[in-house]
Design a protein around this motif. Sequence first.
Motif, PDB file in Angstrom:
ATOM      1  N   PHE A 175       0.816  -1.218   0.000  1.00  0.00           N
ATOM      2  CA  PHE A 175       0.000   0.000   0.000  1.00  0.00           C
ATOM      3  C   PHE A 175       0.846   1.262   0.000  1.00  0.00           C
ATOM      4  CE2 PHE A 175      -4.453  -1.290   0.664  1.00  0.00           C
ATOM      5  CZ  PHE A 175      -4.284  -2.633   0.910  1.00  0.00           C
ATOM      6  N   PRO A 177       2.849   4.229  -1.415  1.00  0.00           N
ATOM      7  CA  PRO A 177       2.662   4.802  -2.756  1.00  0.00           C
ATOM      8  C   PRO A 177       3.959   4.929  -3.536  1.00  0.00           C
ATOM      9  CG  PRO A 177       2.496   6.518  -1.095  1.00  0.00           C
ATOM     10  CD  PRO A 177       2.728   5.241  -0.359  1.00  0.00           C
ATOM     11  N   THR A 178       4.612   3.802  -3.762  1.00  0.00           N
ATOM     12  CA  THR A 178       5.852   3.794  -4.526  1.00  0.00           C
ATOM     13  C   THR A 178       6.041   2.410  -5.132  1.00  0.00           C
ATOM     14  OG1 THR A 178       8.224   4.339  -4.412  1.00  0.00           O
ATOM     15  CG2 THR A 178       7.308   3.134  -2.558  1.00  0.00           C
ATOM     16  N   ASP A 179       6.797   2.341  -6.234  1.00  0.00           N
ATOM     17  CA  ASP A 179       7.088   1.047  -6.852  1.00  0.00           C
ATOM     18  C   ASP A 179       8.380   0.517  -6.268  1.00  0.00           C
ATOM     19  OD1 ASP A 179       4.867   0.794  -8.593  1.00  0.00           O
ATOM     20  OD2 ASP A 179       5.739   2.336  -9.866  1.00  0.00           O
ATOM     21  N   ASN A 190       0.687  -4.175  -5.973  1.00  0.00           N
ATOM     22  CA  ASN A 190       0.522  -2.841  -5.411  1.00  0.00           C
ATOM     23  C   ASN A 190      -0.936  -2.410  -5.372  1.00  0.00           C
ATOM     24  OD1 ASN A 190       3.406  -2.028  -5.216  1.00  0.00           O
ATOM     25  ND2 ASN A 190       3.328  -2.301  -7.450  1.00  0.00           N
ATOM     26  N   VAL A 191      -1.318  -1.715  -4.307  1.00  0.00           N
ATOM     27  CA  VAL A 191      -2.579  -0.976  -4.290  1.00  0.00           C
ATOM     28  C   VAL A 191      -2.186   0.499  -4.306  1.00  0.00           C
ATOM     29  CG1 VAL A 191      -4.716  -0.481  -3.065  1.00  0.00           C
ATOM     30  CG2 VAL A 191      -3.700  -2.757  -2.919  1.00  0.00           C
ATOM     31  N   HIS A 192      -2.122   1.064  -5.497  1.00  0.00           N
ATOM     32  CA  HIS A 192      -1.762   2.476  -5.605  1.00  0.00           C
ATOM     33  C   HIS A 192      -3.044   3.293  -5.603  1.00  0.00           C
ATOM     34  CE1 HIS A 192       2.458   1.993  -5.918  1.00  0.00           C
ATOM     35  NE2 HIS A 192       2.494   1.468  -7.123  1.00  0.00           N
ATOM     36  N   LEU A 193      -3.420   3.785  -4.418  1.00  0.00           N
ATOM     37  CA  LEU A 193      -4.700   4.500  -4.303  1.00  0.00           C
ATOM     38  C   LEU A 193      -4.738   5.733  -5.190  1.00  0.00           C
ATOM     39  CD1 LEU A 193      -5.448   4.170  -0.488  1.00  0.00           C
ATOM     40  CD2 LEU A 193      -6.451   2.906  -2.385  1.00  0.00           C
ATOM     41  N   MET A 194      -3.589   6.422  -5.288  1.00  0.00           N
ATOM     42  CA  MET A 194      -3.558   7.629  -6.111  1.00  0.00           C
ATOM     43  C   MET A 194      -3.840   7.298  -7.581  1.00  0.00           C
ATOM     44  SD  MET A 194      -3.242  10.839  -5.579  1.00  0.00           S
ATOM     45  CE  MET A 194      -3.250  12.214  -6.695  1.00  0.00           C
ATOM     46  N   ASP A 195      -3.356   6.154  -8.050  1.00  0.00           N
ATOM     47  CA  ASP A 195      -3.616   5.768  -9.437  1.00  0.00           C
ATOM     48  C   ASP A 195      -5.108   5.625  -9.685  1.00  0.00           C
ATOM     49  OD1 ASP A 195      -0.877   5.523  -9.365  1.00  0.00           O
ATOM     50  OD2 ASP A 195      -0.820   3.621 -10.455  1.00  0.00           O
ATOM     51  N   SER A 196      -5.786   5.023  -8.724  1.00  0.00           N
ATOM     52  CA  SER A 196      -7.220   4.804  -8.867  1.00  0.00           C
ATOM     53  C   SER A 196      -7.970   6.142  -8.865  1.00  0.00           C
ATOM     54  CB  SER A 196      -7.684   3.904  -7.717  1.00  0.00           C
ATOM     55  OG  SER A 196      -9.078   3.870  -7.655  1.00  0.00           O
ATOM     56  N   LEU A 197      -7.582   7.032  -7.955  1.00  0.00           N
ATOM     57  CA  LEU A 197      -8.232   8.343  -7.895  1.00  0.00           C
ATOM     58  C   LEU A 197      -7.955   9.139  -9.170  1.00  0.00           C
ATOM     59  CD1 LEU A 197      -9.907  10.337  -6.260  1.00  0.00           C
ATOM     60  CD2 LEU A 197      -7.834  11.018  -5.028  1.00  0.00           C
TER      61      LEU A 197
END
Lengths: 211, 211
Positions: A175, A177-179, A190-197
């Motif tokens: 979770f 926010p980085t690869d 990864n669960v990149h919340l920012m990508d989804s938003l």
Amino acid sequence: MAGHVSDAVIRRLPGYYRHLRELEAAGVTSISSQELGERMHLTPSQIRQDINCFGGFGRQGYGYKVSELKGHIGEILGLTKEHQVIILGAGNIGCAVARYPTFSREGFKTIAMFDVTEDKVGTRMGDIPVYHMDELEKFLAAHPVDIAVLALPKRYAQDTLQRLYDSGVRAIWNFAPTDLQHPDDMLVVNVHLMDSLQQLSYRMAHRENAE
Amino acid sequence: MAGHVSDAVIRRLPGYYRHLRELEAAGVTSISSQELGERMHLTPSQIRQDINCFGGFGRQGYGYKVSELKGHIGEILGLTKEHQVIILGAGNIGCAVARYPTFSREGFKTIAMFDVTEDKVGTRMGDIPVYHMDELEKFLAAHPVDIAVLALPKRYAQDTLQRLYDSGVRAIWNFAPTDLQHPDDMLVVNVHLMDSLQQLSYRMAHRENAE
């Protein structure tokens, strides 16, 4: 059997599983590709192709048996095995994961959480003990762990991944926010919340093209 | 310009943005398709195709200007506009979203949270006031809201979506583990955590096929 399953189908598999679980819970015993397609916003022919692709359950004209298909997809998804899980970080995301009721029901069993905050270490989150991060290696030497959830600040994520790898953990649900860099024999999802938003804001900005 | 962008490219756009932001923060001013590809686990030719696809920034042999490309992708993603956000549900997921530092930095401004729990209603989460769910319509009549985050139990999600729609909200970021029915002119992007975890367990079960 699953060797020929494309990435696109793999991405859809959990959706099938979710809908079939809801149908089963609602007492539905069989469903046509037409009805399943309407629920999932897919065409009946795409439904039939997908289901043929992961095992030849095609029953054109008769519908699919909900429980049987759900069980089969659950097997492909690896849900018949119980997974031992630990969560790194007892903040909001860590606690949300620990308390998510569906995870334990589907065999993802959180056995410990780790944090560095004094008022969290030594407490329990429900049934789950919260240990200090310094105790990670000792814990992993005593308990086999299948999946580690990274729910800690980005700046600690890479070092923690390495510690987990060195102690034998080979699957990470991240979770932060980085690869993360990781060895080839370690799986990272990864669960990149920012990508989804951002996908939402993209669609808002280009609303005319949206579904 | 973005009319020809394929779904696959759209899915990759936030990743480009994230990597370019990290590069910019690290003081990198230009980057080749080769280097960007290594970071993003894409081939240089895929990088060049993607970037050509969303606006012809190809500078083969010279590299891309990091800030310029980041700004351009940010525009495509709709990040130049400030978005007014409310969060329905002040539990762990709602609080995690409210506190996620990157969201406000990228223009997603949470202006209110809503809950029904007595010990939450009337408090503040940082700067953000927490109102009772009964006050939702009154709040929305007074404040334009671009995005509503559904971070409440599944059983309340569908009704709440309808209340939001009736009050003019047209974009939903949904964390409830269910696929919601919604009018055609409402955008819904789901964060299905279970789907992501199942993708990990799928890959664990079929490890030989994993990247």
